[in-house]
Design an enzyme around this catalytic site. Structure first.
Site, PDB file in Angstrom:
ATOM      1  N   PRO A   8       0.842  -1.331  -0.045  1.00 25.34           N
ATOM      2  CA  PRO A   8       0.054   0.019   0.083  1.00 25.34           C
ATOM      3  C   PRO A   8       0.896   1.157   0.074  1.00 25.34           C
ATOM      4  O   PRO A   8       1.829   1.397   0.770  1.00 25.34           O
ATOM      5  CB  PRO A   8      -0.677  -0.096   1.152  1.00 25.34           C
ATOM      6  N   MET A   9       0.683   2.053  -0.868  1.00 24.89           N
ATOM      7  CA  MET A   9       1.237   3.509  -1.167  1.00 24.89           C
ATOM      8  C   MET A   9       0.474   4.707  -1.152  1.00 24.89           C
ATOM      9  O   MET A   9      -0.002   4.789  -2.233  1.00 24.89           O
ATOM     10  CB  MET A   9       2.475   3.293  -1.995  1.00 24.89           C
ATOM     11  N   GLU A  10       0.473   5.232   0.002  1.00 30.25           N
ATOM     12  CA  GLU A  10      -0.607   6.414   0.061  1.00 30.25           C
ATOM     13  C   GLU A  10      -0.204   7.509  -1.147  1.00 30.25           C
ATOM     14  O   GLU A  10       0.793   7.959  -1.244  1.00 30.25           O
ATOM     15  CB  GLU A  10      -0.794   6.922   1.294  1.00 30.25           C
ATOM     16  N   CYS A  99       2.828   3.959   8.934  1.00 27.83           N
ATOM     17  CA  CYS A  99       2.699   5.348   8.066  1.00 27.83           C
ATOM     18  C   CYS A  99       3.411   6.566   8.664  1.00 27.83           C
ATOM     19  O   CYS A  99       3.176   6.740   9.915  1.00 27.83           O
ATOM     20  CB  CYS A  99       1.126   5.716   7.756  1.00 27.83           C
ATOM     21  N   LYS A 140       0.600  -4.227   9.263  1.00 32.57           N
ATOM     22  CA  LYS A 140       1.885  -3.511   8.971  1.00 32.57           C
ATOM     23  C   LYS A 140       2.373  -2.490   9.493  1.00 32.57           C
ATOM     24  O   LYS A 140       1.641  -1.977  10.201  1.00 32.57           O
ATOM     25  CB  LYS A 140       1.626  -2.852   7.344  1.00 32.57           C
ATOM     26  N   ASN A 200       9.629  -6.247   4.017  1.00 34.67           N
ATOM     27  CA  ASN A 200       9.278  -5.019   3.336  1.00 34.67           C
ATOM     28  C   ASN A 200      10.512  -3.927   3.428  1.00 34.67           C
ATOM     29  O   ASN A 200      11.017  -3.688   4.395  1.00 34.67           O
ATOM     30  CB  ASN A 200       7.892  -4.730   3.575  1.00 34.67           C
TER      31      ASN A 200
END
Length: 326
Positions: A8-10, A99, A140, A200
């Site tokens: 997931p990459m905002e 995040c 995550k 990751n």
């Protein structure tokens, strides 16, 4: 073969980017950009807007399963929203504890939660209790806020709280995205918990992937910025494309860009398509120097139709250059 997951990459891996990258192939699963949870129950239209894959049974157009990621800090509201999301996300619910963005952290969300392992446990256990047993709840995390002193405690709290697996980004919040990634810390975490751990961070090439697995001891790897910088990275890892990028692949990259822009233009809810294409070119410059030239060519363009014309013209020019002389 180990699993390869698209991270997931905002602001980067939106629905259209997930569609394009998983259509290229090689990924076993992907995770949505985070859906922010505050003090309310989100309406169904929020998930329809942020994760349109739900209209396809939770799969991208190419058949890659997608998991919805939630971000928040209140256990009860996260649980209520997770229960609702689970009705449309059959492949799982992921919780964001990694995040590093200031706008998220100043409200106590994302990586800031790594300062309080007991709250992590409460969040995961409350969400796990609210979601049907058939739906996996995953998490995550990073290695900590400013240091790694609570890394093991946080991972243990998540695992014991009911997370089915953990993705560990091998940097602290304060490290942001600066190299190196501390894959050795992932190995320590994997040794400390009884759930699968996915590595990751800082995987840009096939060699990086191999080193990450060797150092972390993890079979499965989640790829983020490396996937955007090289859309074919997953295929390279699987041995389905050349191990190293080459200039000969540039027409394929242009095809991906054209596909991306066309799909962006078809999405009514997406605005400023030109900015998103320029953002992607910024990543592609790391792998192909031609991306810098194309970025310069469209830098001042605001109209997506004009940008598409430049991309298609570049493709046509390559086709003319490679055509046999008649």
């Amino acid at each position: 073969m180990s699993r390869l997951l698209l991270a997931p990459m905002e602001g980067v891996a939106d629905f259209v980017m997930r569609d394009v990258l998983t259509s290229v192939g090689g990924y076993d699963g992907c995770v949505s950009e985070f859906v922010r949870v505050t003090g309310s129950l989100l309406p169904a239209r929020t998930y329809e807007r942020e994760t349109p894959e739900i209209r396809n049974g939770g799969y991208t157009a190419s058949g890659t399963p997608m998991v919805i990621q939630l971000l928040g800090s209140d256990p009860e509201w996260l649980a209520r929203n997770a229960a609702q999301a689970a009705t449309v996300s059959p492949h799982g619910i992921d919780l964001n504890f990694g995040c590093p963005a200031k706008v998220v952290n100043r409200h106590g969300g994302g990586a800031m939660l790594l300062a309080t392992p007991e709250l992590l446990h409460r969040i995961v256990s409350t969400v796990r209790a609210a979601v049907p047993a058939r739906i996996a709840v995953t998490a995550k995390m990073r290695l900590g806020v400013s240091d790694t002193s609570l890394a093991i405690a946080c991972a243990t709290a998540l695992a014991e709280g009911g997370a089915a697996s953990l993705v560990v980004h091998a940097r602290t919040r304060d490290h942001g995205y600066r190299p190196p990634a501390h894959w050795d810390w992932i190995a320590r975490i994997a040794d400390a918990v009884r759930v699968p751990v996915v590595a990751n961070g800082e995987v840009w090439t096939v060699d990086d992937w191999a080193r990450c697995r060797a150092v972390s001891g993890c079979d499965d790897v989640m790829i983020g910025r490396g996937a955007v910088s090289d859309p074919f990275l997953a295929l390279r890892i699987r041995g389905q494309m050349a191990r190293q990028p080459s200039d000969a692949e540039w027409p394929l990259v242009l095809g991906c860009l054209a596909d991306y822009l066309k799909k962006l233009r078809a999405r009514i809810a997406i605005h400023h398509e030109h900015g998103r294409v320029k953002l992607w070119l910024g990543y592609l410059k790391r792998t192909w120097p031609q991306a810098a030239e194309l970025h310069d060519a469209i830098r001042r363009l605001q109209d997506s139709a004009e940008i598409l014309g430049v991309i298609e013209h570049a493709l046509a020019r390559i086709g003319q250059q490679s055509a046999p002389a008649g």
